[in-house]
Design a protein around this motif. Sequence first.
Motif, PDB file in Angstrom:
ATOM      1  N   LEU A  90       0.925  -5.504   0.522  1.00 32.44           N
ATOM      2  CA  LEU A  90      -0.088  -5.684   1.564  1.00 32.44           C
ATOM      3  C   LEU A  90      -1.443  -5.122   1.155  1.00 32.44           C
ATOM      4  O   LEU A  90      -2.337  -4.934   1.995  1.00 32.44           O
ATOM      5  CB  LEU A  90       0.384  -5.067   2.876  1.00 32.44           C
ATOM      6  N   GLY A  91      -1.609  -4.863  -0.143  1.00 33.36           N
ATOM      7  CA  GLY A  91      -2.941  -4.591  -0.667  1.00 33.36           C
ATOM      8  C   GLY A  91      -3.379  -3.149  -0.708  1.00 33.36           C
ATOM      9  O   GLY A  91      -4.560  -2.864  -0.943  1.00 33.36           O
ATOM     10  N   HIS A  92      -2.442  -2.222  -0.519  1.00 34.05           N
ATOM     11  CA  HIS A  92      -2.819  -0.808  -0.531  1.00 34.05           C
ATOM     12  C   HIS A  92      -2.074  -0.072  -1.639  1.00 34.05           C
ATOM     13  O   HIS A  92      -0.900  -0.341  -1.896  1.00 34.05           O
ATOM     14  CB  HIS A  92      -2.517  -0.169   0.824  1.00 34.05           C
ATOM     15  N   ASP A  93      -2.753   0.854  -2.259  1.00 35.60           N
ATOM     16  CA  ASP A  93      -2.145   1.697  -3.287  1.00 35.60           C
ATOM     17  C   ASP A  93      -1.832   3.061  -2.676  1.00 35.60           C
ATOM     18  O   ASP A  93      -2.583   3.567  -1.834  1.00 35.60           O
ATOM     19  CB  ASP A  93      -3.091   1.858  -4.479  1.00 35.60           C
ATOM     20  N   THR A  94      -0.725   3.650  -3.112  1.00 38.15           N
ATOM     21  CA  THR A  94      -0.336   4.947  -2.566  1.00 38.15           C
ATOM     22  C   THR A  94      -1.269   6.032  -3.090  1.00 38.15           C
ATOM     23  O   THR A  94      -1.665   6.028  -4.251  1.00 38.15           O
ATOM     24  CB  THR A  94       1.114   5.284  -2.949  1.00 38.15           C
ATOM     25  N   ALA A  95      -1.618   6.936  -2.219  1.00 33.88           N
ATOM     26  CA  ALA A  95      -2.487   8.051  -2.590  1.00 33.88           C
ATOM     27  C   ALA A  95      -2.063   9.278  -1.794  1.00 33.88           C
ATOM     28  O   ALA A  95      -1.909   9.210  -0.576  1.00 33.88           O
ATOM     29  CB  ALA A  95      -3.950   7.724  -2.303  1.00 33.88           C
ATOM     30  N   GLY A  96      -1.849  10.385  -2.497  1.00 30.27           N
ATOM     31  CA  GLY A  96      -1.437  11.593  -1.805  1.00 30.27           C
ATOM     32  C   GLY A  96       0.018  11.543  -1.392  1.00 30.27           C
ATOM     33  O   GLY A  96       0.768  10.643  -1.768  1.00 30.27           O
ATOM     34  N   LYS A  97       0.405  12.522  -0.605  1.00 30.25           N
ATOM     35  CA  LYS A  97       1.784  12.615  -0.130  1.00 30.25           C
ATOM     36  C   LYS A  97       1.761  13.001   1.346  1.00 30.25           C
ATOM     37  O   LYS A  97       2.125  14.110   1.728  1.00 30.25           O
ATOM     38  CB  LYS A  97       2.570  13.639  -0.954  1.00 30.25           C
ATOM     39  N   LYS A  98       1.326  12.041   2.149  1.00 27.79           N
ATOM     40  CA  LYS A  98       1.155  12.313   3.571  1.00 27.79           C
ATOM     41  C   LYS A  98       2.218  11.662   4.447  1.00 27.79           C
ATOM     42  O   LYS A  98       2.370  12.030   5.612  1.00 27.79           O
ATOM     43  CB  LYS A  98      -0.224  11.821   4.026  1.00 27.79           C
ATOM     44  N   ALA A  99       2.943  10.680   3.906  1.00 28.58           N
ATOM     45  CA  ALA A  99       3.850   9.894   4.744  1.00 28.58           C
ATOM     46  C   ALA A  99       4.922  10.761   5.393  1.00 28.58           C
ATOM     47  O   ALA A  99       5.259  10.575   6.566  1.00 28.58           O
ATOM     48  CB  ALA A  99       4.501   8.781   3.919  1.00 28.58           C
ATOM     49  N   GLN A 100       5.465  11.709   4.646  1.00 28.79           N
ATOM     50  CA  GLN A 100       6.523  12.547   5.202  1.00 28.79           C
ATOM     51  C   GLN A 100       5.983  13.526   6.242  1.00 28.79           C
ATOM     52  O   GLN A 100       6.704  13.953   7.133  1.00 28.79           O
ATOM     53  CB  GLN A 100       7.245  13.306   4.084  1.00 28.79           C
ATOM     54  N   ALA A 101       4.687  13.851   6.145  1.00 28.12           N
ATOM     55  CA  ALA A 101       4.078  14.747   7.128  1.00 28.12           C
ATOM     56  C   ALA A 101       4.127  14.141   8.524  1.00 28.12           C
ATOM     57  O   ALA A 101       4.210  14.864   9.525  1.00 28.12           O
ATOM     58  CB  ALA A 101       2.638  15.060   6.732  1.00 28.12           C
ATOM     59  N   ALA A 102       4.088  12.812   8.604  1.00 22.95           N
ATOM     60  CA  ALA A 102       4.185  12.149   9.904  1.00 22.95           C
ATOM     61  C   ALA A 102       5.575  12.328  10.505  1.00 22.95           C
ATOM     62  O   ALA A 102       5.722  12.407  11.736  1.00 22.95           O
ATOM     63  CB  ALA A 102       3.856  10.666   9.767  1.00 22.95           C
ATOM     64  N   ILE A 103       6.590  12.388   9.663  1.00 24.42           N
ATOM     65  CA  ILE A 103       7.951  12.624  10.145  1.00 24.42           C
ATOM     66  C   ILE A 103       8.080  14.055  10.665  1.00 24.42           C
ATOM     67  O   ILE A 103       8.721  14.311  11.687  1.00 24.42           O
ATOM     68  CB  ILE A 103       8.980  12.373   9.025  1.00 24.42           C
ATOM     69  N   ARG A 104       7.479  15.002   9.970  1.00 22.38           N
ATOM     70  CA  ARG A 104       7.523  16.405  10.402  1.00 22.38           C
ATOM     71  C   ARG A 104       6.627  16.645  11.613  1.00 22.38           C
ATOM     72  O   ARG A 104       6.689  17.698  12.230  1.00 22.38           O
ATOM     73  CB  ARG A 104       7.075  17.325   9.266  1.00 22.38           C
TER      74      ARG A 104
END
Length: 247
Positions: free
Chosen positions: A51-65
Motif C-alpha cells: 500500500l505504498g508505505h515503508d516501515t520506519a521505527g518500531k511504534k506498532a507494538q506501542a499501540a498494543i501496549r
Amino acid sequence: MTGKTIAVYNLKGGVGKTTLAVNLAWAAATLSSRRVLLWDLDGQAAATYILGHDTAGKKAQAAIRRDLAPEKLVVPTATDRLILLPADASLHGLDVEFHELDKKKRLAKIVGGLAREYDRILIDCPPGLNDTSDQILRAADLVIVPVIPSPLAQRALDAITDHMGGKKTLRVPLLPVFSMVDRRRALHRAALAAAPDWPVVPMASLYERMTEARAPIGAIAGRKSTPVTAVAALWQTVEKRLADKKT
C-alpha cells in the motif's frame, strides 16, 4: 453505527493471505464506498509495503501496549477511503507482548475504539496458533481463512476449527476461501469439487504484480478482469455474511 471487523488469517504462511487482505480492503473502499482501515499486524509488513508505505521505527507494538494511540499511527493510501495502520519489525514480538500483558481482550478493546471511526476494519494477521491469533479471533466479526486446494491446507483449517471449538470466547464465524487456485491441476479441481460452496480466488500473474506496482489489484487491472471480478465476488460474500450475522 459500529463498524465490522474482518480478519484474514491462517496458521500457515504462503497461502495468499496478505494479497487477499489488501484486495478486500480495496473492494470495501472502492466497490462498497466504505470507510476502511487495513490493520497490518504481521511483522513482515507486506501489506504496508504493497500500500505504498515503508516501515520506519518500531511504534506498532506501542499501540498494543497503549503507550501510543493507534489513531496517531494511521496513514492514508492512494485508494480513496482506505486508511492503513502500518506494521513494523516490533510486531515480531507481538505474541510475547500479549502473553505478558495477560489481557485476553486487549485487541478487541482497541478494535472497538477504532470501529467507531471506520465502517470496516480488515486485519492482515500473522500466521500461527498462539496468543496473538486468539486475540484476533476474539476481536473479529468474521474470519476469512485462505487455503490452497490441497489435503494439507484442509488440515490447517481443521486445526483452526478444533482450536476454536475448545474455547467459548472464540465463537467467531469462519469463511474458508480457496486461494491461488489453478484449475489445470487435478488436485485443485478435486478440492473445489469437494467444497463447491467455498469462494474461489484464482491464481493470476496480476496478483504477483501487486508487489512491484505497490498497489491493490483494482488499481492495476480493469474492473472486468478475472482477478478483480473474483475479489469483487468474494467481497459481496463477505458483506452478505456480515449482514446475515446481524439478523
